[in-house]
Each structure stands twice: as C-alpha cells, then as structure tokens.
Design an enzyme around this catalytic site. Structure first.
Site, short mmCIF file in Angstrom:
data_model
loop_
_atom_site.label_atom_id
_atom_site.label_comp_id
_atom_site.label_asym_id
_atom_site.label_seq_id
_atom_site.Cartn_x
_atom_site.Cartn_y
_atom_site.Cartn_z
N THR A 40 -4.51 4.00 11.68
CA THR A 40 -4.77 2.98 10.76
C THR A 40 -3.81 3.50 9.38
OG1 THR A 40 -6.57 4.14 9.49
CG2 THR A 40 -7.12 3.01 11.39
N GLU A 41 -3.65 2.38 8.56
CA GLU A 41 -2.99 2.66 7.34
C GLU A 41 -3.27 3.91 6.64
OE1 GLU A 41 -2.84 -0.84 4.84
OE2 GLU A 41 -2.33 -2.12 6.56
N GLY A 42 -4.58 4.04 6.55
CA GLY A 42 -5.11 5.28 5.76
C GLY A 42 -4.96 6.59 6.40
N ASN A 71 0.90 -1.18 0.03
CA ASN A 71 0.10 0.18 -0.24
C ASN A 71 0.85 1.24 0.08
OD1 ASN A 71 -2.57 -1.00 -0.32
ND2 ASN A 71 -2.89 -1.22 2.01
#
Lengths: 326, 264, 326, 264
Positions: free
Chosen positions: D52-54, C105
């Site tokens: 979080t990843e976002g 990602n």
C-alpha cells in the site's frame, strides 16, 4: 514455503556476482555489521575488477582490496576506526592499483537515497567547498563529481551528488525469514536506503527466524521480502566485526587481519588460512575457534535478541528450507 | 604521565570537554573525541544530548572506549537506533546540532582539516595517489559543514599544523574572512582547535586561528614552535585552568581502558 | 526522572500552539494514526488562522476546517477514503474560506524529508507536468510552487519541491516514555521525517511505557527523546480513527462526524457534544462510551502490542510523572 | 445484480484484476482498486507482491474491505510496515513497481485523470475555488508517473469521460503522442481504462484511448454514448470473456462485505 529464497553462500556468490560489477556491501562502520563473509567468498571464487561501493570501509573492503579483487572504490570512510588505517586498502590506493573516490558518510547515505528514489541527482549542502567536491579519482572518466546546481527558490548555488544504483548489494542482517524479510538490530547505517537502491539484494543473516516473528514485529522488518533475491544463513557473517545482539568485535583478529593485509606475504598467508581455510559453515566456526565463538557470543548486547529467540530456526531444520535443494 | 599527575592527552580531552555545554545536542566521533564528549557528560553536562554518526541515541559506553561508533559497547544501552541519514543529515547537516568534535591529521591557519591523505608536494591538477592514505572524511565533513560549531582535537606537532592543508577534507574558514559564507553551510565553523599543547581560536574578522591559551605544562613559545604558520596571540591569551580533581576523576571513569593516560 | 516531559493535553496546546502558526499533524492516512484529540483541544482553546500541513487529510483537519480554525492547508489527500469527502474541509474550500494547496502523497513525504535535511529544495520527478505543478492556491504569494530545475549531469529538466519546516508537529504515537522516546506501530507514513522537519515536536501517546521498553527495542524508537519537547498521554487520541495494536476505526462515529461537519448546524452541534463535551480524559472516554471503548479495543491487531504490555505504566501511576506538577 | 448473476462493478473489478500478472510488484489504492488487486492475488496471481501507499507489505485484508490503506484490517497480518517515502518513492516513483491501479473522478481521451475538483467551465489563469472539491491526488499522481504501467478504474458515465480533464491531477499521455516523454517519468503511463462498461486502451502512436472491448451486458454503442470524446475502436475490439465461476467465487471471497454487489 513457496517463497523460500534460502541458498548457500557459495551459490549466492555464483549467482549474484560477476567480474566488473558494481558491488555494495556493509553500509556499516568498520567494526560493525557487514557481510564480511560474502567478501571472503568473492575472493574464494576469484572475482576481479569489482567497483566497490561501501558506505564506509570495513574488513571486507580491506580484504577485497588486499586480494586485488577491486579496481575502484567509492566510500565515505576508509579507515578501521581505532584499529587504524585499513592496510590492504591503503596499500592498494598508495600503489595506484585501486582508485578510491572520496565522499563523506552523509554523502554516501544520500547517494543511496537518490538511487532508491531514482533521482537524476541529489542536493548536496555538505562536501561542497572542499576537495571532496574539487578532486576526483575518477576524473579520467569525464563525468563531473559534484557539479553545482542552482536552487530555483533562492537562486543560490549548492552541489549535486550522483545517485548510486549498485548491481548487487550483499547486506548483513541479524535475522531473516526464508522469504527475505529481514530485521537489523543496531544502527541501520544506510542499509535501508541501500536495499532499495541496489538492483539485486542478497541478505546474509546471522540467524533464520520463522515468518511469525516478522508478523509479530512488522515495524522492525525494514527490508521486506519483495525486494530480496536471496537469503544466506551464516552465523558470524560479520566476523571479526560485531553484530549487535549476536556477537562482539573480535579485537584480536581485527589486529591480526589488518597486520596481515599490510604486506603481500601476510595477505597470501591470510588468504590461505582465513579465506580458503574452510569448506563449510562448520569449518568456518572451527577456524574462528569454538571457544572464541562462545566468548564473543557473550555480548553485553545479547539481551537485544531475547524477544526473538523463540522464532529462531535451529540450524538442523534449515536444510529442508533450502531453495536449491529442490 | 607528566609530573602534574595527568597526561597531555588527558589535558586535551578535558579542555575539549569544557567546550561542551549542558543540554546541547552534540555529536562525537570515535576515539578521543568520544572520550572528551562523555567526560563532559559525566562531569558538567549531564543533559548533553549525544548521538553518534550512525544514529545511536541515549547510550553511555560500557566497558571502556568503544572500538567504533557502531560498537556493541555503545549499543548495549541505547534508547534508539536509527541511521546515518538521520544523525548526519536530519540532525547535523541541517544545522540542528549544537556542537561536534572532530579530529585532524593536518589542520591549517583557517581551521581547515585534512584526514584524507599526505602527498609529497602539491597534489597538482590531476589525480595522483597519496604517499600516505588516511581514513578519509567519514562524518567529519558533514559535521564541519552543519554543526553550529565544531571543536577540532589534534596532537600539536609541526607536521600537523600547516599553512595550508594539502587536501581540504573538512572545511574550516576556507580562505579566511567571509570565504566560507558563499557555500551557505548551516554550521558556523570551528570555534576552537584544542591540542596537546593549548587552544587556538579564530580571529573574529580574519578567521585566522590565533593562540588563545596554553596549558600549565606548555607555553606560548612551545606552541609557536610546533605550529606551521606565523601564529599570532590574542591579547587575552593566558594559561588554561589546571584540571580539577573532579575533572580528572570523571575523565578516568569514562576512560576505563586508560587510552589517554599513555603519554604520546 | 529528570528528563520528564509529560504534560497535560491542555498544557501542551497552551504552550505549543499559537494563532497563525504552521501546524503539522498526523502524517497518516484519513482513517489511521493521527493526533485527532490535539485538534479538538486546538478548537477548545480557540486557535485561529492556522496554516495546516498534513501529509493527508484526517478527521482532525476536517474538524479544524469546519470549526474555522484553519486559513491555509497543504496536503496530499483531502478525502476520508471510503468514508467519502471530508465535508468540513470540502465546504471550507468550496466557499473560499480556506486555501488548499495540492500535492501528492509522495510530495508531502519528500517535502518533510527536505525540511528535515534543511535543503533549499527537493528534486521532483513526480507532480511535474500536471496541474499539481501548474496551479497554486497560494499564487497570490508570488512564490513559485514547483519551479523547474535542471539536472547538472544529464541536462534534463525536472521540478523542485519546497521543503517544509512546520512550527509545531503534534505526532500521534502508540507508545512513549516520559522523556519523549516514541514507538509507532503500523505504517509510519511520514512521521519519521516530520519529527525531524518540525521546529518543535509534541508526541501524543496512547500509552506511556517505562524507558526499559525503549532499551529493549531501540530499533523501534524512531522518534528519540532529544528532538521531543513534550509528551502527552491520551488513550484513544486518534479516535474515531484507528491506532494499530490499540483500537479499531469507530466506523459509526466516522460517519456521524463527517455528516455533522457537512453543515454549520451540524458542526455547532458536534463541537458542543464532542469537542467541548468533556473536561478530562475520564470524561473523554465516557463521551466515546465505555462499552464502545471496550469493543474498539478488541482489535484484530491487538497482538501487536503484546510484547510491550509489561512496560505500560498504569494510568494511576502517571500523575507522579507529570512535569508540570513540580 | 444483473441477470447474468454478477454486477457491473464486479465485472469491472474482475477485468481490472485480469490486468495483474503473477509475481508483479503492485500497488493498490483503497476501495475498489484494492478489491481488484486482491481478487487477482486470490485467483491467478498468488505471488503478486502487493503493497500500500503507506508501506504495508505482505498483508491480506481480514474481515472485509479495509476502510483505508492504513486500516487495522490490513495491518493485522503484515510482514513489514515502513513508510510513504519507501512505498511511493523508493518502490513506485523510482520505476520499480510493475503496475498500479488508480481511480478517477474524470478521465480524458489521453488517459489523464482528475481527482481534485469540479469547476464550472475553465478554471482560468488564477486560482478560484472548485464547485465540488474532490479528494485530491493522494498517491495516484506518483503511481501515474512512476509505475511501469497503470490501470485506471472508473465508472463509465458521460460526465466522467471528458475531452479534456478540467484539472489534470495524474498524468496519462498529456496531449498525446510523445508529449509525456519530455518529463522523463519512470513509468510508461496507463495501459488500460477499465470501466463499468468495457475497456479502453491507448493507440500505440497517438496515445488516444480507443475502444478495446465491451462486456457481455454492454456494447460499443453504449460505451460511445457514455464517452465524452469521439471514441474510435480498434479493429480487434471484441467482447470480454464473461467472469468464470472461479473468478466470481474468488472475488466474493475478497469482497466479504459485498461492496461491489450493490448495483450502481
């Protein structure tokens, strides 16, 4: 609030600065958002030998250079836009008291980006082929400035910037909560990248807001509390520069300040009056002039703050939120 | 103000603004270049997509010339604020920006620009302090590398028009010919040097700047006398069309504080 | 408004897509903001042989893969989080119909960043040393995937990512004005970088707002109009995924859809009912079910939209703003 | 649910949560790892700085387990939303994040993780489609490279515990010893593999994962039987302390939907 990081300006400078540190601030253009008042306090506390890393110059860097607090500077722009050359900085460079390493404005943003990512180098497709690449004020240190690197896909040669990871960044923001979540109004310049690149971050906020403000506008909180060490509340922190939504540039003082910093005598007088001439925030606002504070606050940009006003904590409630009081 | 009813600086701003086409993605620096850019928007390029180095989009300055590109005068009616990485990186260095206007303290025969400092004589191999420190590169180096074309705006004086800049801050055509090509810049280089006396443009092969046009109040001879290299002229060199009343009116609506009307 | 770029979804797909193009969307995680409805329309118009570039998979990619519209994919995550494997995508990969090139990602975000900057390569300090570096589904094309590059400062070897510059990006946003200025609520994922990396950008907005909204909150406008080709208004554009502030994930349909895409028969039936089963926005909302639309709209996140509601243009006023009507 | 009053997955989540210390900067993936992380915050690490990843910061999930790391259930009370470059790049790959929790479809003796696909036999030199395609790397590779330490959470089954992963998605200690060092990762590698049967930790020299502890309901023998390599045990290997009532209560407040109570 257990996560309170609100401390006084004097305390922030005592705890988060030391002689010789690599110090970043502003990251805004010369007339815009910058934690100028943090620089005043650095001078008040007598910090020396700073290695200053500013995206672009500002009156803060101009003052630090004039006061002899800075030994080395890296920046992308060293003027004061239409206010002319930054005389304090200019004199320090011309006399050889200060070494100024030149980059472009994009280069500085990319070097903060590279520091934030902890990359060993950042690809450079600008600054190459010019004296920004070929000449270094730090050449005595033996480290290449913008060495070549070869693109492994095409084989062509570009340059490599060195990433920046300043010891401390004092970042001016419009609004912060006491945990350190911060909102910047106006262009960010590279304050987003800088806040991640720096090893320690102190935010200097024109106003403190309740955390509910951040939960209403989380997309505006570009500096989250988890990377912030301390929060300083200081209205007109960027004075005489502007803070969009909060106050305009004080054109008269911009000129006065830069004229003063053009000579040793002027600098001494400026330090006496405008750096050591106040004891606390009240005294600071008196020094600016209450009438001028009011005039500068009537900015064409004031409407930008309107959505957030209901969460601004009145100054008289802030004392109870101070971390150091405990 | 000249007898013609406009100043040399106004002529320069109008000539610069004429270089901007409608719909272009454009970046303007602070001061005169911003005035020239917003004059174009006001007069003939209403859909110019202008931004500043700091990532201010959709704004028109209020209350006169902004004091800086992050000034409240240009922050009062923006539709978007982003950052320097976006404006100078994503949109300019990437090659997406059509045109940028930059200034110069010194410019040379190949359109290289110095805004860093003035030294007495050659700098030499090692660092030594400049006699006069100038404001540095700012975003101009990035614009000079990345914008599809740049327009250089500069007061025409002999000291500013050098055979070779002492310090090369922002690349033009470097040593001329194809010497710029080996750096792989996305941008094509300067398409014009617009001055207080006329317009120079690069020769298509040598990339040396030649005289393209003079103003109603100047002449080829005056320009040569103020240029520090042996200035050649294109065969098609001619006088620039005088500012129209509409142009002057548009410029003065933008230049509310009259910064350009003061004769230098 | 002269700058109006508001066009219909069908028109946007007609004008801004073609067989074989490199198509980017979403850039959000599998249950969040993605222009899923743009993918439905790509299938309706029979686009083939797409080279899909998705930061992470989503039901859109799942559908495009199941419908046989995609030949190649590059992405960082190919599942549907707690909804399991993306069955349409999984089947296409397992049968060899579709080549999926794996990255992480962060790698996808950095490759968009590199595309936005138009760098020849992006430094890679992750993905190296693993099969993400060593194995390539595109190895037949002869171009290295993550070749080594040497840091000119330290001499140590890291990797180099190839930047991405998709032909077209369909980007889901919460709010847009008709000129293309757009506000995203919730995490951006890499939509900011993607909007600059793509050669053409179409924004798909859940709601259209008056430009005054953008002037009140310019710091929220992370996608400015000057880089946007077209604006499509389509409520529930991300359905069955979520749009923070607007609507929740439709859990029931997430399961139904993924189950359908697990077989050829199910896919055919899904296409019949949920891709070709509506003529316009009204029909689309009927298809979802008006009651469900209402339930999903009662999100815990609804308060995030409150500051902007006063500028939302009522649907009945939108027809007059359509660019194509002229 | 076991006779002990808690499930194997609950034990795994609690054992994982115990690895998280108060005040740490932590990143949690979706699903079980998020439950383990928020259990730690609820129970003993109230000041854990979770993201979080976002780039969702300051949030506590509402209404049960989020369906995804961008889900509205975790977007309803955030203090900051940024982006993936920030969370995975600036804060994780950079080396700033203290701990990350990742899952695995397959893990090997050196803590390398496969979440990409299952092939029959060796993949071979050229690309060939997997028999079973898995969800891919997501942010796990970046966490495995960048977080100061990672905790791998995985159901303990023979097929998942391989001598060598078929596809190496996220690096553990690669070939063991100092083989990880040459890539210059900012992160130190996995400090534990926490499973439904016990906990494995890396040998300080060889970096091979050895048995560190088993649960009240499992045993060293059961763990060995479910591990695809010749599992050695530390001298200090012992039984893990049973979940306290306070731990179970905290976990179940986080796991509102009972995802972990279903025995697998």
């Amino acid at each position: 609030m257990g996560m309170g990081k609100l401390i006084s300006l004097a305390e922030a400078v005592r705890r988060f600065s030391w002689d010789g540190m690599q110090y970043a601030s502003g990251a805004a253009l010369p007339v815009g958002s910058d934690a100028v008042v943090f620089g005043r306090e650095l001078v008040r506390q007598g910090r020396r030998d700073l290695h200053a890393v500013f995206h672009a110059s500002s009156q803060q860097l101009n003052l630090l250079a004039a006061a002899g607090a800075v030994a080395k500077v890296e920046c992308g722009f060293s003027g004061l836009e239409v206010f002319g050359f930054a005389n304090g900085l200019r004199r320090a460079v011309e006399t050889g008291r200060l070494l100024l390493e030149d980059y472009s404005n994009l280069a500085m943003a990319l070097r903060f980006l590279g520091g934030a990512l902890n990359w060993p180098f950042v690809p450079a497709t600008t600054n190459i082929g010019s004296d920004l690449q070929y000449r270094s004020a730090f050449s005595g240190e033996g480290r290449p400035k913008i060495p070549p690197v070869r693109d492994p896909f095409s084989g062509r040669e570009i340059g490599a910037f060195s990433p920046l990871r300043p010891d401390v960044a004092a970042i001016h923001v419009t609004l912060a909560d006491v945990a350190g979540n911060a909102i910047m109004l106006g262009t960010e310049w590279s304050r987003f990248e800088l806040s991640r690149a720096a090893k320690r971050v102190v935010v200097i906020a024109d106003a403190i807001v309740d955390q509910d403000c951040m939960r209403q506008f989380p997309n505006l909180v570009r500096i989250p509390d988890i990377i912030v060490e301390a929060v300083v509340h200081w209205p007109f922190a960027a004075w005489p520069q502007a803070s969009p939504g909060m106050y305009d540039v004080d054109e008269e003082h911009m000129v006065l300040m830069n004229k003063a910093l053009a000579t040793d005598e002027g600098t001494a007088s400026y330090l006496q009056t405008y750096v050591r001439g106040y004891q606390d925030l009240d005294g600071y606002l008196d020094m600016i002039g209450r009438n001028r504070v009011e005039v500068l606050s009537r900015s064409e940009t004031s409407f930008l703050v309107d959505p957030f006003r209901r969460w601004i904590v009145p100054p008289e409630h802030l004392a109870g939120l101070r971390g150091e009081a405990a | 103000m000249s007898a013609a009813g406009y100043s040399r600086q106004e002529m320069m701003a109008i000539a610069t603004g004429r270089e901007i086409k409608d719909g272009e993605l454009a970046i303007f620096g602070v001061g005169l270049s911003m005035l020239a850019g917003y004059f174009a928007k006001e007069h003939h390029a209403p859909n110019v997509r202008a931004m500043t180095e700091g990532g201010v989009f959709g704004a028109t300055p209020v209350g006169g010339l902004p004091w800086g590109i992050e000034c409240n005068r240009i922050s009062a009616n923006a539709t978007s604020f982003t950052n320097a990485l976006d404006a100078l990186g994503f949109l300019v260095a990437s090659g997406r920006c059509d045109v940028g206007i930059i200034g110069a303290a010194q410019v040379d025969r190949f359109g290289n620009v110095n805004t860093t400092g003035i030294w007495e004589g050659e700098i030499g191999a090692d660092y030594r302090p400049p006699k006069t420190r100038l404001p540095g590169a700012g975003g101009a180096n990035d614009i000079a590398c990345g914008a599809k074309r740049t327009v250089i705006m500069v007061t025409h004086e002999p000291k500013r028009f050098a055979e070779r800049v002492t310090y090369l801050t922002s690349p033009g055509y470097l040593d001329g010919g194809d010497s710029r090509d080996r750096f792989g810049f996305q941008g094509g280089g300067p398409s014009a040097i617009v001055t207080t006396l006329g317009i120079l443009r690069p020769h298509p092969d040598t990339r040396e700047f030649w005289l393209d046009s003079w103003y109603p109040f100047s002449s080829a001879d005056e320009i040569r006398a103020n240029t520090g290299w042996d200035l050649k002229a294109f065969d098609h060199a001619r006088e620039v069309t005088e500012p129209s009343l509409a142009e002057l009116a548009a410029l003065r609506r933008v230049d509310q504080t009259g910064a350009l009307r003061k004769e230098k």
